[in-house]
Design an enzyme around this catalytic site. Structure first.
Site, short mmCIF file in Angstrom:
data_model
loop_
_atom_site.label_atom_id
_atom_site.label_comp_id
_atom_site.label_asym_id
_atom_site.label_seq_id
_atom_site.Cartn_x
_atom_site.Cartn_y
_atom_site.Cartn_z
N ASP A 67 0.82 -1.21 0.00
CA ASP A 67 0.00 0.00 0.00
C ASP A 67 0.85 1.26 0.00
O ASP A 67 2.08 1.21 0.20
CB ASP A 67 -0.97 0.01 1.20
CG ASP A 67 -0.29 -0.35 2.53
OD1 ASP A 67 0.95 -0.37 2.58
OD2 ASP A 67 -1.01 -0.60 3.51
N ASN A 136 -7.67 -2.11 13.80
CA ASN A 136 -9.06 -2.43 13.48
C ASN A 136 -9.16 -3.67 12.58
O ASN A 136 -10.20 -3.95 12.01
CB ASN A 136 -9.73 -1.23 12.80
CG ASN A 136 -9.04 -0.85 11.50
OD1 ASN A 136 -8.12 -1.52 11.05
ND2 ASN A 136 -9.50 0.22 10.87
N HIS A 138 -7.28 -4.20 9.82
CA HIS A 138 -6.97 -4.02 8.40
C HIS A 138 -5.68 -4.74 8.03
O HIS A 138 -4.77 -4.90 8.85
CB HIS A 138 -6.98 -2.54 7.97
CG HIS A 138 -5.86 -1.69 8.45
ND1 HIS A 138 -6.06 -0.40 8.91
CD2 HIS A 138 -4.53 -1.89 8.53
CE1 HIS A 138 -4.90 0.14 9.22
NE2 HIS A 138 -3.95 -0.75 9.01
C1 GLP Z 1 -0.59 0.73 8.51
C2 GLP Z 1 -0.30 -0.11 7.27
C3 GLP Z 1 -0.50 -1.58 7.53
C4 GLP Z 1 0.15 -1.97 8.83
C5 GLP Z 1 -0.53 -1.25 9.95
C6 GLP Z 1 -0.03 -1.64 11.32
O1 GLP Z 1 -1.87 1.25 8.54
N1 GLP Z 1 -1.07 0.26 6.15
O2 GLP Z 1 0.02 -2.32 6.43
O3 GLP Z 1 0.05 -3.36 9.00
O4 GLP Z 1 -0.35 0.13 9.76
O5 GLP Z 1 1.07 -0.88 11.66
P1 GLP Z 1 2.01 -1.13 12.90
O6 GLP Z 1 2.89 -2.28 12.52
O7 GLP Z 1 2.78 0.15 13.04
O8 GLP Z 1 1.14 -1.44 14.07
#
Ligand code: GLP
Length: 241
Positions: A67, A136, A138
């Site tokens: 992404d 959440n 995702h």
């Molecule tokens: C972002 C990214 C995700 C990632 C998520 C969790 O929103 N788009 O791909 O998995 O954050 O991030 P973190 O690893 O900092 O908790």
């Protein structure tokens, strides 16, 4: 779905790195699906060490990131392209031409998303996909919704994601409201998936992902239907299993 509970973050990172390093060693031309966020930073550090010690080479590896924020240039410090350069690409022997991150500045979003899918297909599909987990549920930027989006697409970020990611920006106002992300179908087409999550803040969503119903309201729950997924957690993230 295999679940590995590591003692701590360092151990989670090394365990995940071992899986990626083995794939690269077995198939030097392999296609990696990559993720951003705080969680995979340790894993990338391990792969950088493996590469500098000559245990693996990225020379013939191709990568596709999940992404990118819409509207951020590759040189913006919070863009995912910038993150990947700093945490992996600039530190290993990868050919820059083989690294792909959705273009946050593209003008024709639909054409850019279609092209991203085409490039993945031309590369032979993703051999192993790394995922982090949003608070959440995702994956990539596939936010909770009424249905699963199949292909790479433009997405509106939810308030909870904007709040969660605002820690990396000066304020929540600066967080882009939209992004481009591989679809759930793109992710599920990967031959193998490795999801990493750490910390007590992820314990609830980890439990919903692994034990809860499969629903687009918890996008990561779809991984229960993937035939070759390994989830690697530290003890805190695994606390509610
Ligand atoms: C972002 C990214 C995700 C990632 C998520 C969790 O929103 N788009 O791909 O998995 O954050 O991030 P973190 O690893 O900092 O908790």
């Amino acid at each position: 779905m295999d679940v590995i509970i590591a003692d701590d973050y360092a151990c989670m990172s090394r365990t995940a790195a071992d899986i990626f390093a083995a794939h690269i060693a077995d198939k030097p031309t392999c296609v990696l699906g990559l993720a951003t966020g705080s969680t995979p930073v340790g894993l990338y550090g391990e792969l950088v060490c493996d590469c500098s010690e000559g245990k693996i080479s990225f020379k013939n590896v191709s990568t596709f990131n999940l992404d990118e924020y819409r509207g951020l240039s590759p040189s913006h410090e919070q863009s995912y392209r910038y993150f990947m350069q700093k945490n992996l690409f600039d530190l290993v022997d990868i050919d820059p031409a083989n690294t792909h991150v959705p273009d946050g500045l593209c003008t024709d979003a639909q054409a850019a998303c279609n092209n991203y899918e085409k490039l993945i297909a031309q590369a032979g599909g993703i051999d192993i996909q790394l995922l982090g987990l949003g608070n959440n549920g995702h994956i990539g930027f596939n936010e909770p919704a009424d249905s699963f989006e199949k292909h790479t697409h433009r997405v509106q970020l939810t308030d909870s994601t904007i709040q969660a990611n605002s820690r990396l920006f000066r304020s929540a106002d600066e967080v882009p409201r939209e992004a481009f992300t591989m679809g759930v179908g793109t992710i599920m087409s990967a031959r193998k998936i490795v999801l990493v999550a750490n910390g007590e803040g992820k314990a609830d969503i980890v439990a919903r992902t692994i034990l809860g119903p499969v629903t687009p309201q918890t996008p990561a729950s779809i991984l229960q239907f993937h035939p070759n997924t390994t989830v690697i957690l530290d003890k805190e993230a695994a606390a509610k299993l």
